[in-house]
Design an enzyme around this catalytic site. Structure first.
Site, PDB file in Angstrom:
ATOM      1  N   GLU A 296       0.816  -1.221   0.000  1.00  0.00           N
ATOM      2  CA  GLU A 296       0.000   0.000   0.000  1.00  0.00           C
ATOM      3  C   GLU A 296       0.854   1.276   0.000  1.00  0.00           C
ATOM      4  OE1 GLU A 296      -2.837  -0.362   3.252  1.00  0.00           O
ATOM      5  OE2 GLU A 296      -4.285  -1.261   1.885  1.00  0.00           O
ATOM      6  N   ASP A 369      -8.944  -8.453   3.761  1.00  0.00           N
ATOM      7  CA  ASP A 369      -8.637  -7.384   4.716  1.00  0.00           C
ATOM      8  C   ASP A 369      -9.657  -7.268   5.845  1.00  0.00           C
ATOM      9  OD1 ASP A 369      -7.504  -5.257   5.928  1.00  0.00           O
ATOM     10  OD2 ASP A 369      -8.092  -3.767   4.444  1.00  0.00           O
ATOM     11  N   GLU A 397     -12.839  -1.630  12.313  1.00  0.00           N
ATOM     12  CA  GLU A 397     -12.767  -0.882  11.063  1.00  0.00           C
ATOM     13  C   GLU A 397     -13.909  -1.232  10.115  1.00  0.00           C
ATOM     14  OE1 GLU A 397      -9.127  -1.488   8.848  1.00  0.00           O
ATOM     15  OE2 GLU A 397      -9.847  -0.297   7.144  1.00  0.00           O
TER      16      GLU A 397
HETATM   17  O1  GCW Z   1      -7.278  -2.516   6.584  1.00  0.00           O
HETATM   18  C1  GCW Z   1      -6.425  -1.677   5.900  1.00  0.00           C
HETATM   19  C2  GCW Z   1      -6.687  -0.338   6.483  1.00  0.00           C
HETATM   20  C3  GCW Z   1      -5.488   0.568   6.506  1.00  0.00           C
HETATM   21  C4  GCW Z   1      -4.337  -0.200   7.136  1.00  0.00           C
HETATM   22  C5  GCW Z   1      -4.044  -1.409   6.270  1.00  0.00           C
HETATM   23  C6  GCW Z   1      -2.952  -2.307   6.863  1.00  0.00           C
HETATM   24  C7  GCW Z   1      -2.600   0.611   8.576  1.00  0.00           C
HETATM   25  O2  GCW Z   1      -7.756   0.246   5.797  1.00  0.00           O
HETATM   26  O3  GCW Z   1      -5.837   1.700   7.250  1.00  0.00           O
HETATM   27  O4  GCW Z   1      -3.194   0.592   7.311  1.00  0.00           O
HETATM   28  O5  GCW Z   1      -5.175  -2.212   6.172  1.00  0.00           O
HETATM   29  O6  GCW Z   1      -3.303  -3.268   7.521  1.00  0.00           O
HETATM   30  O7  GCW Z   1      -1.789  -2.049   6.640  1.00  0.00           O
END
Ligand code: GCW
Length: 720
Positions: A296, A369, A397
């Protein structure tokens, strides 16, 4: 509106003269618990022993006095000590305690010449503290007896909270206020919260904390910040909590003045070695690094044409002489054409066997995720020569932030008990990671923390249960969610509260514990029903990237497709779902048999994962005889009704809860209901454009218009 409500709540509290109860004490409510002070008449233990002092402190809170330090003549004696303690040695526990390790312990009662002796003993000081907290818990919830024989050893050696806290005090995906780490004030000002935090964690066996976000600022490695980290470490140490932090892989070039951060460059290696020496000089028991690299947009070894193993091993070499570890995350995916769910496996499996033994690969529970429901990540069960640690998300989240009551233990239990079939039947995720199947030098588990400066720590009173459950499962990955919820409710809403003389324990169990536990146990499934049932996933509104409200329609031009919901639900006039079978993306092939075939065949694929693995026509016949479209409608409706039922149940328990916590939870449930309705209406009205079928007539009709819903921005900000 909500502000008004809060105002009235506060007014009500002031008028009724009740003590404000903000939940800050978590499950450690000793000062509010009445117990039989005759259980013990004296204690033997080293006055300098931290665990002995913790016991005395809490006993005093419960009974109003300290236990007298005595000799062996007392009737009902408590002895607390490590195996080398002269008072423990005569009991011949040495071999047993050695096998349990530093963190393990025994609690036993022994009947000797009309005397009852209760022993808490461990090979290590950490184990002694865990043993003391266990004993206190038993006393608090009325489960202590003189026939006790408890032997405990943790499932994982390293049990860490990962804070996604930034150095500016904000928290990524945090819904409980600002970060508890006050970087600006440190190291000179030490917040009393640090100790409270450490004690709460120690009470459930958590023994590590990663202080900062995995999207890491290089600043954490500067001499100035290392002093701040040291100050926190000093506060946490007595509670046997080690400090770790996340590093930014490009630090050698961004703050170190080097031309590159290439992990094979000699200067870069030296930079990390020197940095490790500097850290350990300040913090001799520093735990190690957590690393999000080549993921990312974060820098990583791939920026230099190197592999994850090259990157992780370089850091591992720097930490090794000091006993530190590297937790290297496998959360990687690129904008490539390949199914996102397959990418981590494809990148990491070929590296099996190449990682140093102080590297642990940290893998999210599911392949995408932290969605409300995912099958387990196929990486579990795929790497035999590499230590793997599960990462779960305690912060909600994707499960309602701190607005919704969602107890996550059931999700983690489902995950840990999933069978990978790596070494035949029974190769559960738990067993492939806790050392039962493969000997691993380090075993570990991480949870992304849901803690902030809110007075109740977690934003929602019931979100505390998720912190608690993570700790308990990290300690014992075989516990059930029912057991954990039971324990947490008894501790947190204790029927033994001094004020609560108006009802009996039995009343409390029947009218509070049973129905509220039921809410907790059903809550995650309900959230799935009203948001992403039958294997749907990642269909959140992209507006503000909040991951809260529905947005199956959200797909603006120019946004990476794998960041838009249509990529995941693939709804069209034919049907809905992501085809991951052999004829689709073939993600099923990353699972061992018989799972691969089971998921691949629509007739055997569990319906909870149906649309995760299959793209099916709207009139596909479900097991209950309904067509898929109708099933979707009924499931969304069911989810909404479940939350409405939670509301009714909660309203009924009012006599058993202090007013502040009662009203807080009540008002959040009201909001949860409204938002569940938005999820139901939004998803059904949107998908109906493709299914072109009526919503079954016995279902409540949508109350919103799709056009309005598509504009709505649901997030925490409009809640506060
Ligand atoms: O779940 C996603 C989140 C990001 C997060 C990323 C990760 C810290 O939306 O905010 O970043 O995963 O786990 O690296």
């Amino acid at each position: 509106m909500i502000r008004n409500l809060l105002f009235y709540i506060l007014l009500l509290l002031a008028v009724s003269g009740l003590n404000a109860e903000n939940g800050h004490q978590l499950w450690l409510r000793f000062n509010k618990t009445k117990i039989d002070s005759q259980i013990f008449s004296g204690i033997i233990g080293d006055k300098n022993q931290f665990a002995v002092n913790e016991f005395q402190h809490d006993w005093n809170e419960m009974t109003g006095k300290y236990l007298p330090m005595v000799n062996a003549q007392t009737d009902s004696l408590l002895i607390i000590g490590t195996l080398n303690d002269k008072n423990i040695r005569p009991f011949g526990l040495k071999n047993e305690l050695m096998k349990l390790g530093e963190d393990g312990y025994v609690i036993k009662t022994i009947h000797q010449n009309n005397k009852i002796v209760t022993i808490v003993a461990s090979a290590g000081e950490s184990g002694l503290l865990y043993g003391v907290f266990h004993l206190l818990r038993l006393i608090q919830i009325d489960k202590f007896s003189y026939n006790i024989d408890i032997v405990e050893k943790p499932s994982y050696k390293i049990r860490v909270l990962d804070h996604w806290d930034n150095l500016d005090g904000s928290v990524e995906r945090g819904y409980a206020g600002r970060s508890i780490w006050k970087w600006d004030e440190l190291p000179n000002v030490i917040s009393p919260l640090y100790k409270e935090y450490a004690r709460a964690n120690a009470s459930i066996g958590i023994n590590g904390t990663v202080l900062n976000n995995v999207n890491a600022s290089p600043k954490i490695l500067s001499p100035e910040y290392l002093q701040k980290v040291k100050a926190i470490a000093d506060q946490l140490r007595p509670f046997h909590i080690k400090v770790y932090f996340s590093i930014n892989f490009a630090s050698p070039s961004t703050i170190g003045g080097l031309k590159t951060s290439d992990p094979l460059d000699l200067m870069v290696k030296k930079w990390w070695n020197d940095k490790a020496n500097e850290i350990y000089k300040l913090i001799p028991d520093f735990g190690g690094f957590l690393v999000k690299a080549s993921s990312e947009g974060q820098p990583g070894p791939q920026d230099f044409g190197r592999t994850h193993a090259d990157g992780a091993n370089m850091l591992a070499d720097a930490l090794k002489p000091h006993g530190g570890i590297v937790m290297w995350r496998a959360f990687v995916y690129s904008a490539s054409k390949d199914d996102r769910a397959k990418q981590a496996y494809n990148e990491f499996v070929p590296l099996d066997g190449q990682f140093k033994d102080n590297v642990i690969i940290q893998v999210k529970n599911g392949p995408i995720d932290f969605q409300p429901r995912e099958p387990f990540s196929p990486l579990f069960g795929a790497m035999k020569k590499t230590s793997l640690m599960p990462e779960v998300e305690i912060t909600q989240e994707y499960l309602g932030h701190s607005i919704q009551l969602v107890y996550l233990s059931t999700m983690w239990e489902e995950f840990l008990k999933s069978d990978t079939y790596q070494e035949g039947i029974g190769s559960t995720v738990a067993r492939t990671t806790d050392g039962s199947i493969f000997p691993q030098k380090y075993t570990a588990i991480a949870g992304v923390a849901n803690i902030g400066l809110d007075s109740n720590w977690c934003g929602h009173q019931f979100a505390q249960a998720n912190w608690y459950a993570f700790g308990r499962l990290a300690w014992n990955n075989k516990l059930t969610s029912d057991q954990i919820a039971d324990e947490w409710l008894r501790l947190t809403f204790s029927p033994k509260e001094k004020k609560a003389a108006s009802f009996t324990n039995t009343d409390w169990e029947k009218n509070f514990l049973t129905p509220v536990k039921q809410i907790m146990l059903e809550s995650r499934e309900a959230a799935i029903h009203y948001s992403m049932p039958l294997g749907l996933h990642h269909i959140f509104a992209g507006l503000n990237n909040t991951h809260y409200g529905p947005g199956p329609w959200w797909a603006p031009k120019g946004v990476r497709v794998d960041w838009t919901p249509p990529y995941y639900h693939k709804a069209d006039t034919f049907g809905i779902g992501f085809d991951r079978t052999h004829s689709g993306s073939d993600a099923v092939s990353q699972y061992h048999e018989p799972l691969c075939s089971e998921f691949n065949d629509v007739n055997t694929c569990p319906e909870i994962y149906l649309l995760w693995f299959h793209h099916l026509p709207w009139d596909y016949k479900m097991k209950d005889g309904r067509i898929l479209w109708d099933e979707l409608c009924y499931t969304y409706e069911k989810g909404l009704n479940e939350v409405r039922q939670f509301q009714k149940t909660w309203d009924k328990v009012e006599p058993y809860v202090d007013s502040q916590r009662f009203f807080e939870v009540q008002s959040k449930l009201r909001r949860q209901c409204r938002d569940a309705q938005i999820w139901k209406d939004g998803c059904l009205l949107y998908f109906q454009q493709f299914s072109k079928r009526p919503i079954p007539y016995d279902i409540e009709r949508p109350v919103h218009d799709l056009d309005d819903l598509m504009k709505i921005k649901l997030n925490l900000k409009d809640h506060n």
